[in-house]
Motif scaffolding. Structure first.
Motif: not given
Ligand SMILES: *[C@@H]1O[C@H](CO)[C@@H](O)[C@H](O)[C@H]1NC(C)=O
Ligand SMILES: *[C@@H]1O[C@H](CO)[C@@H](O)[C@H](O)[C@H]1NC(C)=O
Ligand SMILES: *[C@@H]1O[C@H](CO)[C@@H](O)[C@H](O)[C@H]1NC(C)=O
Ligand SMILES: *[C@@H]1O[C@H](CO)[C@@H](O)[C@H](O)[C@H]1NC(C)=O
Ligand SMILES: *[C@@H]1O[C@H](CO)[C@@H](O)[C@H](O)[C@H]1NC(C)=O
Length: 643
Positions: A139-144, A227-229, A635-637
């Motif tokens: 879920f860290w790969a998704m924005s809040p 890979s995006n976490t 502001r999770r970061d």
């Molecule tokens: C990675 O995650 C951020 C949110 O945390 C998002 O804005 C960004 O588009 C994502 N990048 C990819 C390549 O999915």
């Protein structure tokens, strides 16, 4: 044949190296006085047993030690190393340091309160919350904002079998659009939450109202997400930087505004694919596995044959040697036909997108977020012996293998195809014990008529094909379905009635009369496991579903694991209960392993009073929701506990 032999030896060697790696890890985290030399000897010994036991099962040749003796020995060291690393911190500042070391970021806001909550309740686990890390990492790969949008999206349609709980100003409330039949579940969750909601930030939570899990993200998608976490792994740990705003370490203000109100009119669009009453392994169960895995490559067509190669990776001879791996579908394509959840689940509404759903349990490969079920918290199945229905000591119990239950693991619709019940674990177990017609390999002393007073260490053992009627004479079992055949249609109802007949229903507290209790999945996790463990009985467990406490209990120390294929049941029972009678015209006499059985029953009972109490469920849930609060914070970061 020679080549095959060679292959097995190589496998043995690989296993040795795995065991030695495990014991190395153990050494790192354990008392310094355990010398490298003794650990090496132990490794070598276990390795040799492993290689021999493997060979013996393949060739029906002799094995010098009973694999269960080896597995029990190994379990003890595994447990010691788990318990030690789970609670290294003696103070809040150490807990913060260990948190940063483990998860590479700051602890969530209000970690100090959580720490106090946990230590006030003498938690045996302070540092190891790897299950939370595993469940939340993607879920860290998704924005809040996206997580909050998805929350709204899936809750706004009441047809999704989900229930919402809103936390506002330190109070938890159930969403008004929840179907009344499932309200109890959310009320149970409130019972747990109410202990600590005053410290939770405002947020909306999505709970799965079904027993079956709901989120199966395909392997490649998951790799992309993982890979995006970076936030989940690295961000905000460099607390030394000048930009750390101490005043800003708590959750954001006015989070309330960030959660959209439910619409007046429920929505009808859905992210969930419906597939109830249908096979689910190919399209959902295995999609989280790597493309190169056996589950993705092979289809196992021989429904009635035992796939020994599927079991080998997690077995020592016939026995489960790695409980975690034993439920991993990726090396086990045959599981497609061996569990109700894969054959024909009663409720199946699954998303292939990563959506935030909190579930009571999940099959490995699914991406639901696990939370401690209200089932046990609310004592829906409770260990509560009475003077009329006491729990005798292990040694004075009736030495019978016992189970009662319903045909509720999956649905056997009888149409368009029939007979899916034949693959379900519960049905296979009842059939195996009562109605089997083929010979099963049972590990028995060699030669069969060994004198009973020979200690098991001096013994040799051999897998012996034994007919069902002989097994029924040698060991005492009482494993039956009760009540009407449920979750069936067409000819699958009368067929099952004819096959199984009916057993006598018993009061739940009657279970404690029996020495050996079986625990199996239903449509999801089994709510009986905890009360079974709390009793003086020995628990045999087989399961696909995994819960919040995974890892806290150790197989072969706290319970006896069974393979989902059930090919080990008779050998396991023979070991603990002993056998006395005739096999192949020769008398066989094997003393029960009473001390070993009693030891596992006792260790399980004592350990669950340390790590699976209601307090432990609260502590886990509290920490899970602080983490979730941070994940959903814009502001999770920047936020986190600084100390
Ligand atoms: C990675 O995650 C951020 C949110 O945390 C998002 O804005 C960004 O588009 C994502 N990048 C990819 C390549 O999915
Ligand atoms: C922990 O116990 C202390 C002493 O009883 C109490 O003052 C404090 O409020 C408790 N904290 C939590 C978070 O339960
Ligand atoms: C058990 O299997 C899991 C993977 O399924 C692996 O991560 C773990 O290291 C194995 N444990 C041992 C003791 O080999
Ligand atoms: C033990 O349980 C079995 C199965 O329920 C029963 O048939 C048997 O009579 C019991 N034995 C004793 C000594 O109570
Ligand atoms: C299976 O075993 C049970 C219990 O012994 C018995 O009641 C039932 O009739 C058996 N089924 C068949 C088809 O023999």
């Amino acid at each position: 044949m020679v080549l095959f032999n060679l292959l097995l030896c190589v496998l043995g060697v690989v296993l040795i190296s795995i065991v030695s790696k495990a014991s190395e890890a153990l050494k790192r985290g354990s008392r310094p006085e355990r010398s490298a030399a003794s650990s090496f000897v132990m490794t070598l010994t276990i390795g040799l047993y492993v290689a021999r036991a493997l060979l013996a099962y393949q060739h029906k040749s002799l094995v010098g030690y009973h694999p269960i003796d080896v597995l029990m020995l190994d379990a003890r060291t595994q447990h010691e190393s788990f318990a030690k690393q789970a609670h290294l911190s003696k103070s809040l500042s150490e807990a913060v340091r260990h948190y940063q070391g483990r998860y590479n970021r700051r602890p969530p806001p209000r970690f100090d309160i959580w720490y106090q909550y946990a230590t006030n309740r003498s938690s045996a686990v302070i540092d190891d919350f790897d299950n939370i890390q595993e469940d939340l990492l993607p879920f860290w790969a998704m924005s809040p904002a996206d997580i909050r949008q998805d929350t709204w999206d899936i809750l706004a349609n009441p047809g999704n079998d989900l229930g919402g709980i809103a936390i506002r100003n330190g109070r938890a409330e159930i969403f008004s659009n929840v179907v009344p039949t499932h309200r109890w579940m959310l009320e149970g969750i409130l019972d747990i939450l109410n202990h600590f909601t005053e410290w939770l930030p405002d947020m909306d939570l999505v709970f799965n109202l079904n027993d079956e899990c709901r989120v199966a993200v395909p392997f490649n998608e998951m790799q992309k997400l993982l890979s995006n976490t970076s936030g989940g792994r690295y961000a905000s740990s460099d607390t030394g930087s000048t930009s750390v705003k101490r005043a800003g370490t708590d959750f954001s203000y006015e989070r309330d505004q960030t959660w959209q109100k439910m619409p007046e009119e429920p929505t009808t669009s859905t992210r969930f694919l419906a597939n109830s009453f249908n096979p689910t392994f190919a399209d959902f169960g295995r999609i989280g596995c790597p493309p190169s895995s056996a589950a993705r490559r092979d289809t196992f067509w021989h429904r009635t044959a035992l796939c020994t190669s599927c079991a080998r990776q997690h077995s020592l001879g016939q026995f489960v040697s790695n409980w975690t791996a034993s439920a991993d579908p990726c090396h086990q394509p045959d599981l497609a036909n061996l569990h109700g959840f894969y054959l024909s689940p009663a409720a199946f509404h699954t998303s292939k997108d990563l959506v935030p759903v909190f579930s009571q349990s999940r099959a490995p490969g699914y991406n639901d977020i696990r939370y401690p079920s209200a089932w046990n918290y609310r004592d829906k199945s409770v260990y509560s012996p009475t003077p009329e229905r006491p729990d005798p000591s292990f040694s004075s119990k009736n030495a019978t293998l016992f189970w009662r239950g319903a045909t509720s693991e999956g649905v056997s619709p009888g149409w368009p195809c029939h007979g899916s019940w034949k693959g379900m674990v519960r049905q296979r177990m009842v059939h195996l014990v009562n109605n089997d017609t083929v010979k099963r390999d049972v590990l028995l002393p060699y030669p069969l008529d060994t004198s009973p007073d020979l200690p098991s260490r001096g013994r040799r053992w051999q897998y012996h094909p034994t007919s069902a009627s002989t097994l029924g004479d040698l060991m005492s079992t009482d494993v039956r379905f009760v009540g009407d055949i449920v979750r069936c249609g067409g000819r699958d109802c009368p067929d099952q009635e004819k096959e199984f007949g009916f057993g006598q229903a018993v009061d739940f507290q009657d279970h404690w009369r029996y020495k050996y209790l079986i625990d199996m999945d239903g449509a999801g996790f089994s709510g009986r496991f905890l009360p079974f463990l709390q009793s003086n009985s020995l628990v045999f467990k087989t399961a696909l579903f995994r819960e919040w406490y995974e890892g806290r209990l150790t197989a072969w120390l706290h319970f006896v694991p069974l393979d989902l294929r059930l090919h080990d049941v008779w050998s396991v029972l023979a070991y603990f209960a002993g056998v006395k009678g005739e096999v192949d015209g020769r008398s066989v006499s094997m003393e029960p392993h009473e001390k070993e059985g009693g030891h596992i029953a006792q260790s399980g009972r004592e350990w669950v009073e340390k790590v699976m109490r209601k307090e432990d469920m609260e502590i886990y849930f509290f920490r899970l929701l602080l983490e979730w609060g941070r994940l959903t914070d814009d502001r999770r970061d920047d936020i986190g506990y600084v100390g």
